[in-house]
Design an enzyme around this catalytic site. Structure first.
Site, short mmCIF file in Angstrom:
data_model
loop_
_atom_site.label_atom_id
_atom_site.label_comp_id
_atom_site.label_asym_id
_atom_site.label_seq_id
_atom_site.Cartn_x
_atom_site.Cartn_y
_atom_site.Cartn_z
N LYS A 1 -4.55 12.97 -48.35
CA LYS A 1 -4.28 14.55 -48.78
C LYS A 1 -4.37 14.63 -50.27
O LYS A 1 -3.39 14.45 -51.22
CB LYS A 1 -2.80 14.94 -48.40
CG LYS A 1 -2.53 15.11 -46.94
CD LYS A 1 -1.17 15.69 -46.78
CE LYS A 1 -1.02 15.79 -45.14
NZ LYS A 1 0.52 16.17 -44.94
N GLU B 1 -3.29 2.15 -44.00
CA GLU B 1 -2.27 3.50 -43.82
C GLU B 1 -2.89 4.09 -42.82
O GLU B 1 -4.05 4.36 -43.00
CB GLU B 1 -2.11 3.90 -45.22
CG GLU B 1 -1.06 3.18 -46.29
CD GLU B 1 0.28 3.50 -45.75
OE1 GLU B 1 0.45 4.13 -44.81
OE2 GLU B 1 1.27 3.15 -46.84
N ASP B 2 -2.19 4.77 -42.40
CA ASP B 2 -2.48 5.97 -41.45
C ASP B 2 -2.72 7.27 -42.41
O ASP B 2 -3.90 7.87 -42.31
CB ASP B 2 -1.43 6.36 -40.38
CG ASP B 2 -0.11 6.45 -41.21
OD1 ASP B 2 0.21 6.13 -42.22
OD2 ASP B 2 1.01 6.77 -40.38
N ASP C 1 -0.02 10.61 -48.90
CA ASP C 1 -0.09 12.11 -49.33
C ASP C 1 0.36 12.09 -50.78
O ASP C 1 -0.32 12.03 -51.59
CB ASP C 1 0.73 13.04 -48.31
CG ASP C 1 2.34 12.57 -48.08
OD1 ASP C 1 2.68 11.35 -48.65
OD2 ASP C 1 2.94 13.39 -47.22
N ARG D 1 3.22 10.74 -31.64
CA ARG D 1 2.49 9.56 -32.09
C ARG D 1 1.40 9.20 -30.88
O ARG D 1 0.34 8.65 -31.42
CB ARG D 1 3.40 8.13 -32.51
CG ARG D 1 4.62 8.41 -33.43
CD ARG D 1 4.91 7.13 -33.77
NE ARG D 1 6.08 7.16 -34.58
CZ ARG D 1 5.98 7.28 -35.84
NH1 ARG D 1 4.80 7.30 -36.62
NH2 ARG D 1 7.19 7.27 -36.53
N PHE E 1 0.97 19.58 -42.82
CA PHE E 1 1.54 18.63 -41.82
C PHE E 1 0.72 18.51 -40.46
O PHE E 1 0.27 19.53 -40.06
CB PHE E 1 3.07 19.03 -41.45
CG PHE E 1 3.73 18.09 -40.89
CD1 PHE E 1 4.47 16.98 -41.60
CD2 PHE E 1 3.91 17.81 -39.56
CE1 PHE E 1 4.91 15.84 -41.37
CE2 PHE E 1 4.67 16.81 -39.17
CZ PHE E 1 5.29 15.72 -39.97
N ILE E 2 0.44 17.13 -40.17
CA ILE E 2 -0.27 16.75 -39.32
C ILE E 2 0.25 15.65 -38.21
O ILE E 2 1.38 15.09 -38.75
CB ILE E 2 -1.72 16.01 -39.54
CG1 ILE E 2 -1.57 15.06 -40.31
CG2 ILE E 2 -2.69 17.28 -40.27
CD1 ILE E 2 -2.90 14.15 -40.34
N GLY F 1 3.49 4.43 -38.58
CA GLY F 1 2.62 5.11 -38.52
C GLY F 1 1.12 4.46 -38.16
O GLY F 1 0.09 5.01 -37.44
N1 HPA Z 1 2.40 14.04 -40.82
C1 HPA Z 1 3.16 13.16 -40.21
N2 HPA Z 1 3.57 12.13 -41.06
C2 HPA Z 1 3.24 12.19 -42.63
C3 HPA Z 1 2.44 13.15 -42.90
C4 HPA Z 1 2.01 14.13 -42.21
O1 HPA Z 1 1.34 15.18 -42.49
N3 HPA Z 1 2.41 13.15 -44.40
C5 HPA Z 1 2.96 11.80 -44.50
N4 HPA Z 1 3.70 11.28 -43.63
MG MG Z 2 3.04 5.71 -42.86
#
Ligand code: HPA
Ligand code: MG
Length: 176
Positions: free
Chosen positions: A132, A100-101, A104, A166, A153-154, A46
């Site tokens: 989050k 990190e992207d 959560d 992506r 979810f995004i 990510g």
């Molecule tokens: N989207 C995509 N990947 C993820 C997310 C999300 O909201 N949360 C953790 N991984």
């Molecule tokens: Mg990741």
């Protein structure tokens, strides 16, 4: 609105807002590491876009590497064992910033932190573009947070839904 596999997503965060948030993180990291040459470690898959844009904003001396968390079944128990793959730098005595992207639950982050710190790093910090807070289950501190978002979810900007999305330059949120 866009469709990925069976789900629909609506625009949520613009490319401009993302860039602004990343520039802000880069400035804060620059201030904290002005006297050092930190190693930025992006967490794949990510984080590839965040790291790329972050590096363009970061003006100081720095290095970059990427890791991936892989899991396998332990031989003596049914527990999943996590390991780091791809680390190609000696981290001992170095200052490390994980990039990190999204964070959560934070469950992966806890394992990642322990694995990285076991390399005898000098300083260790965590940066994430998205966070989050309502999903977060851990108590480790996240040092740099770009944008706090609700527990929905995004996709986009490196984040996928089952492999897709992506490549989107902005963030979309799952349609209600
Ligand atoms: N989207 C995509 N990947 C993820 C997310 C999300 O909201 N949360 C953790 N991984
Ligand atoms: Mg990741």
């Amino acid at each position: 609105m866009i469709q990925l596999h069976d789900k629909q997503f609506v625009p949520f965060i613009s490319a401009q807002e993302i860039d602004f948030a990343i520039a802000q993180i880069a400035r804060l990291v620059e201030d904290d590491f002005a006297e050092e040459t930190p190693i930025f470690i992006g967490v794949l898959n990510g984080a590839f876009m965040v790291v790329s844009d972050f590096m363009k904003h970061y003006k100081g001396a720095c290095e970059v590497s990427f890791v991936k968390m892989a899991s396998y079944e332990g031989t003596t128990s049914t527990n999943e064992v996590k390991q780091l793959i791809g680390l190609d730098k000696d981290l001992s005595g170095r200052s490390v910033v994980i990039i990190e992207d999204i964070v959560d639950t934070g469950n992966t982050l806890v394992v990642l932190k322990a694995l990285i710190k076991s390399h005898n790093v000098k300083r260790f910090k965590i940066a994430t573009l998205f966070f989050k807070p309502d999903a977060y289950l851990q108590d480790i501190k996240i040092d740099y947070v770009g944008i706090r978002i609700p527990n929905k979810f995004i996709v986009g900007y490196g984040l996928d839904y089952d492999g897709l999305g992506r490549n989107l330059p902005e963030i979309y949120q799952l349609k209600e």
